[in-house]
Scaffold this motif. Structure first.
Motif, PDB file in Angstrom:
ATOM      1  N   SER A 176       0.975  -1.043  -0.179  1.00 40.09           N
ATOM      2  CA  SER A 176      -0.112  -0.091   0.381  1.00 40.09           C
ATOM      3  C   SER A 176       0.651   0.994   0.248  1.00 40.09           C
ATOM      4  O   SER A 176       2.251   0.975   0.544  1.00 40.09           O
ATOM      5  CB  SER A 176      -0.892  -0.264   1.303  1.00 40.09           C
ATOM      6  N   PRO A 206      -9.174   7.227  -2.688  1.00 41.14           N
ATOM      7  CA  PRO A 206     -10.295   7.459  -1.889  1.00 41.14           C
ATOM      8  C   PRO A 206     -10.238   8.452  -0.162  1.00 41.14           C
ATOM      9  O   PRO A 206      -8.715   8.571  -0.178  1.00 41.14           O
ATOM     10  CB  PRO A 206     -10.028   6.153  -1.275  1.00 41.14           C
ATOM     11  N   VAL A 207     -11.200   8.002   0.953  1.00 41.37           N
ATOM     12  CA  VAL A 207     -10.227   9.511   0.983  1.00 41.37           C
ATOM     13  C   VAL A 207     -10.951   8.728   3.065  1.00 41.37           C
ATOM     14  O   VAL A 207     -12.476   8.436   3.061  1.00 41.37           O
ATOM     15  CB  VAL A 207     -10.852  10.595   1.806  1.00 41.37           C
ATOM     16  N   GLY A 208     -10.196   8.483   3.284  1.00 37.10           N
ATOM     17  CA  GLY A 208     -10.189   7.926   4.918  1.00 37.10           C
ATOM     18  C   GLY A 208      -9.844   9.256   6.428  1.00 37.10           C
ATOM     19  O   GLY A 208     -10.635   8.999   6.240  1.00 37.10           O
ATOM     20  N   ASN A 209      -8.742   8.704   6.609  1.00 32.24           N
ATOM     21  CA  ASN A 209      -7.980   9.415   7.602  1.00 32.24           C
ATOM     22  C   ASN A 209      -8.314  11.233   7.226  1.00 32.24           C
ATOM     23  O   ASN A 209      -7.683  11.651   7.686  1.00 32.24           O
ATOM     24  CB  ASN A 209      -7.063   8.747   8.083  1.00 32.24           C
ATOM     25  N   ALA A 210      -7.967  10.966   5.954  1.00 29.43           N
ATOM     26  CA  ALA A 210      -8.026  12.038   5.192  1.00 29.43           C
ATOM     27  C   ALA A 210      -5.905  12.833   4.915  1.00 29.43           C
ATOM     28  O   ALA A 210      -6.136  13.472   4.608  1.00 29.43           O
ATOM     29  CB  ALA A 210      -8.734  13.617   5.351  1.00 29.43           C
ATOM     30  N   LYS A 242       1.284   3.283   1.936  1.00 29.91           N
ATOM     31  CA  LYS A 242       1.460   4.087   3.563  1.00 29.91           C
ATOM     32  C   LYS A 242       2.729   3.462   3.662  1.00 29.91           C
ATOM     33  O   LYS A 242       3.713   4.553   4.656  1.00 29.91           O
ATOM     34  CB  LYS A 242       0.614   2.639   4.706  1.00 29.91           C
ATOM     35  N   THR A 298      -5.026   2.576  -4.113  1.00 31.46           N
ATOM     36  CA  THR A 298      -4.040   2.644  -2.797  1.00 31.46           C
ATOM     37  C   THR A 298      -3.446   1.513  -2.724  1.00 31.46           C
ATOM     38  O   THR A 298      -2.557   1.574  -1.967  1.00 31.46           O
ATOM     39  CB  THR A 298      -4.850   2.903  -1.556  1.00 31.46           C
ATOM     40  N   GLY A 299      -4.094  -0.006  -1.896  1.00 35.24           N
ATOM     41  CA  GLY A 299      -3.814  -1.498  -1.769  1.00 35.24           C
ATOM     42  C   GLY A 299      -3.436  -2.125  -2.605  1.00 35.24           C
ATOM     43  O   GLY A 299      -5.028  -1.746  -3.959  1.00 35.24           O
ATOM     44  N   ASN A 321      -3.819  -1.085   7.120  1.00 32.41           N
ATOM     45  CA  ASN A 321      -1.505  -1.417   5.965  1.00 32.41           C
ATOM     46  C   ASN A 321      -1.724  -0.008   6.680  1.00 32.41           C
ATOM     47  O   ASN A 321       0.127  -0.557   6.382  1.00 32.41           O
ATOM     48  CB  ASN A 321      -2.581  -0.210   4.504  1.00 32.41           C
ATOM     49  N   ALA A 335      -9.963  -0.096   5.067  1.00 28.35           N
ATOM     50  CA  ALA A 335      -9.195   0.917   4.628  1.00 28.35           C
ATOM     51  C   ALA A 335      -9.471   2.442   5.167  1.00 28.35           C
ATOM     52  O   ALA A 335      -8.872   3.719   5.456  1.00 28.35           O
ATOM     53  CB  ALA A 335      -8.340   0.925   3.475  1.00 28.35           C
ATOM     54  N   ILE A 336     -10.933   2.985   4.524  1.00 17.36           N
ATOM     55  CA  ILE A 336     -11.755   4.083   5.049  1.00 17.36           C
ATOM     56  C   ILE A 336     -13.140   3.861   5.931  1.00 17.36           C
ATOM     57  O   ILE A 336     -13.465   4.635   5.245  1.00 17.36           O
ATOM     58  CB  ILE A 336     -11.783   4.206   3.076  1.00 17.36           C
ATOM     59  N   ALA A 387     -11.470  -0.678  -0.482  1.00 14.07           N
ATOM     60  CA  ALA A 387     -11.265   0.967  -0.650  1.00 14.07           C
ATOM     61  C   ALA A 387     -10.388   1.770  -1.489  1.00 14.07           C
ATOM     62  O   ALA A 387     -10.722   2.101  -2.168  1.00 14.07           O
ATOM     63  CB  ALA A 387     -10.375   1.166   1.337  1.00 14.07           C
ATOM     64  N   SER A 388      -9.604   0.818  -2.229  1.00 16.64           N
ATOM     65  CA  SER A 388      -8.839   1.837  -3.471  1.00 16.64           C
ATOM     66  C   SER A 388      -9.655   1.856  -4.638  1.00 16.64           C
ATOM     67  O   SER A 388      -9.706   3.046  -5.760  1.00 16.64           O
ATOM     68  CB  SER A 388      -7.539   0.518  -4.150  1.00 16.64           C
ATOM     69  N   ASN A 431      -4.202  11.684   3.323  1.00 18.64           N
ATOM     70  CA  ASN A 431      -3.146  11.479   1.524  1.00 18.64           C
ATOM     71  C   ASN A 431      -3.671  12.238   0.381  1.00 18.64           C
ATOM     72  O   ASN A 431      -3.156  12.218  -0.238  1.00 18.64           O
ATOM     73  CB  ASN A 431      -3.743   9.577   0.737  1.00 18.64           C
TER      74      ASN A 431
HETATM   75  C1  LIG Z   1      -4.740   3.915   4.363  1.00 11.88           C
HETATM   76  C2  LIG Z   1      -5.984   4.055   3.363  1.00 11.88           C
HETATM   77  C3  LIG Z   1      -6.615   4.558   2.753  1.00 11.88           C
HETATM   78  C4  LIG Z   1      -6.738   6.037   3.119  1.00 11.88           C
HETATM   79  O1  LIG Z   1      -6.189   6.999   3.366  1.00 11.88           O
HETATM   80  P1  LIG Z   1      -6.345   8.663   3.740  1.00 11.88           P
HETATM   81  O2  LIG Z   1      -4.846   8.789   4.216  1.00 11.88           O
HETATM   82  O3  LIG Z   1      -6.658   7.180   5.604  1.00 11.88           O
HETATM   83  O4  LIG Z   1      -7.780   9.314   3.640  1.00 11.88           O
HETATM   84  C5  LIG Z   1      -6.918   4.085   1.498  1.00 11.88           C
HETATM   85  N1  LIG Z   1      -6.860   2.935   0.994  1.00 11.88           N
HETATM   86  C6  LIG Z   1      -6.265   2.312   1.551  1.00 11.88           C
HETATM   87  C7  LIG Z   1      -5.670   0.730   0.851  1.00 11.88           C
HETATM   88  C8  LIG Z   1      -5.896   2.543   2.265  1.00 11.88           C
HETATM   89  O5  LIG Z   1      -4.668   1.668   2.992  1.00 11.88           O
END
Ligand SMILES: *Cc1c(COP(=O)(O)O)cnc(C)c1O
Length: 368
Positions: free
Chosen positions: A70, A196-200, A72, A334-335, A98, A251-252, A300-301, A202
């Motif tokens: 990923s 994608p936006v999770g913790n934001a 990360k 993302t992953g 991740n 992941a999000i 999530a990707s 990225n």
């Molecule tokens: C961490 C992650 C996200 C979200 O990224 P954020 O920086 O938290 O918004 C999306 N997809 C994957 C696969 C991740 O590992």
């Protein structure tokens, strides 16, 4: 690259710190803890491009091909290197999976202790296996990601252990290199960037990277940022934190993003959008990516491509559908898909069992 930065004998890829040292908070004294992350492919997606129109070029930034699978890793190489430089011997993170896989791998290389706090039962199997095999101390709590993050923040504020979640500024610094790579490959910025936006963290990092490249005159324009949350887990769209976020895209699955304000700033400064996509839309994009483009990602990707399809359907790109101007869109994937094999297995038909005879197999295979 600054001279003197390469202090290792890896071959092939050199890692984001060595490649982009002059844009990162490192010095010659920084011990570079790297797994040769970054330099991921920007894959042209011809079929997805065609669904938008003849003048659209859609590229997939396949971050699943980083060392632990990923994006990360881009942030983690810098966060761990800086923690090592500052004399820390332990790191801690909360994770939807991740971050812990990445922290565990880089901490192992740096001879540092890695503590991971995860929400019980909410981590994809592949990611949990990674953290454990890299020898992290994994603690599952009865609570969600947001609870886990609150606890590790408190621990790192009071004990000698470095927080390596994306609120650590070095994570953002490392992750912004994905924007540099895209601009280097395209010889300029894309017109739109979907992710994608999770913790934001990225979207914050990408936007920072684009703005810096612009200020260094490496690019002449900035992309419009298009961020996508999962519908059951869309605090930024709702405008308030969500207590019990729900989505198959683990992941999000985050109800209270740490970089909320930065995500909003990226949206407004770039004149972009942050929208929600349903789990069904995510799964559809997930399958199309695998079936038609040959790219296997985790759910999530696929939110980035699901969002692209949704905006296309609702007419967002209509005014760009001319035959003359080429429109370049990058979707961050993302992953890697192997992170979450259970989701894949749930979405396929299990193989048929037949007699081990050529004629039977030919018939079952549909070969005449
Ligand atoms: C961490 C992650 C996200 C979200 O990224 P954020 O920086 O938290 O918004 C999306 N997809 C994957 C696969 C991740 O590992």
């Amino acid at each position: 690259m600054q001279s003197g930065q390469i202090k290792h004998n890896n071959t092939g890829r050199i890692g984001i710190i060595n490649r982009y040292a002059k844009y990162l908070p490192v010095t010659k004294k920084t011990p570079v803890i790297t797994l040769c992350e970054g330099n991921t492919p920007l894959i042209f997606a011809s079929k997805i491009s065609n669904t938008l129109g003849v003048n659209f070029k859609v590229y997939l930034k396949y971050e699943g091909l980083n060392p632990t699978g990923s994006f990360k890793d881009r942030g983690m190489t810098l966060a761990i290197s800086k923690a090592k430089e500052e004399g820390m011997s332990a790191v801690i993170c909360a994770s939807t999976g991740n971050t812990s896989a990445s922290a565990a791998a880089y901490a192992a290389r740096a001879n540092m202790k890695c503590v991971v706090v995860i929400p019980e039962g909410a981590i994809a199997l592949g990611k949990l296996a990674q953290a454990l095999i890299h020898n992290a101390t994994v603690i599952a709590i009865k609570g969600n990601f947001d609870d886990a993050l609150a606890i590790v923040r408190e621990i790192s504020d009071n004990y000698p252990v470095r927080l390596v979640n994306s609120i650590n500024p070095n994570r953002i610094e490392g992750q912004k290199t994905a924007s540099f790579e895209i601009c280097d490959s395209l010889n300029g910025a894309p017109d739109f960037h979907c992710l994608p936006v999770g913790n934001a963290g990225n979207i914050t990092a990408y936007w920072k990277g684009y703005k810096e490249y612009y200020s260094y005159k490496k690019i002449e324009s900035l992309p419009v940022m298009l961020g996508f949350q999962a519908k059951g887990s869309a605090p930024i769209i709702k405008g308030k934190p969500i207590k019990n976020p729900k989505t198959i895209a683990t992941a999000i699955k985050i109800g209270n993003p740490a970089s909320w304000q930065q995500a909003i700033d990226a949206r407004s400064e770039s004149k972009g959008l942050i929208e929600a996509v349903s789990d069904n839309q995510i799964l559809q994009a997930y399958k199309i990516l695998a079936k038609e483009e040959g790219v296997f990602v985790e759910p999530a990707s696929a939110a980035s491509v699901a969002g692209l399809f949704m905006l296309n359907k609702t007419g967002y790109f209509d005014k760009y559908k001319t035959k003359t101007k080429e429109i370049r869109i990058v979707c961050t994937l993302t992953g890697h898909g192997l992170k979450d094999p259970e989701i894949a297995i749930k979405n396929i038909k299990t193989p048929k069992v037949v007699e081990s005879k050529m004629q039977t197999i030919l018939k079952a295979a549909g070969i005449k």
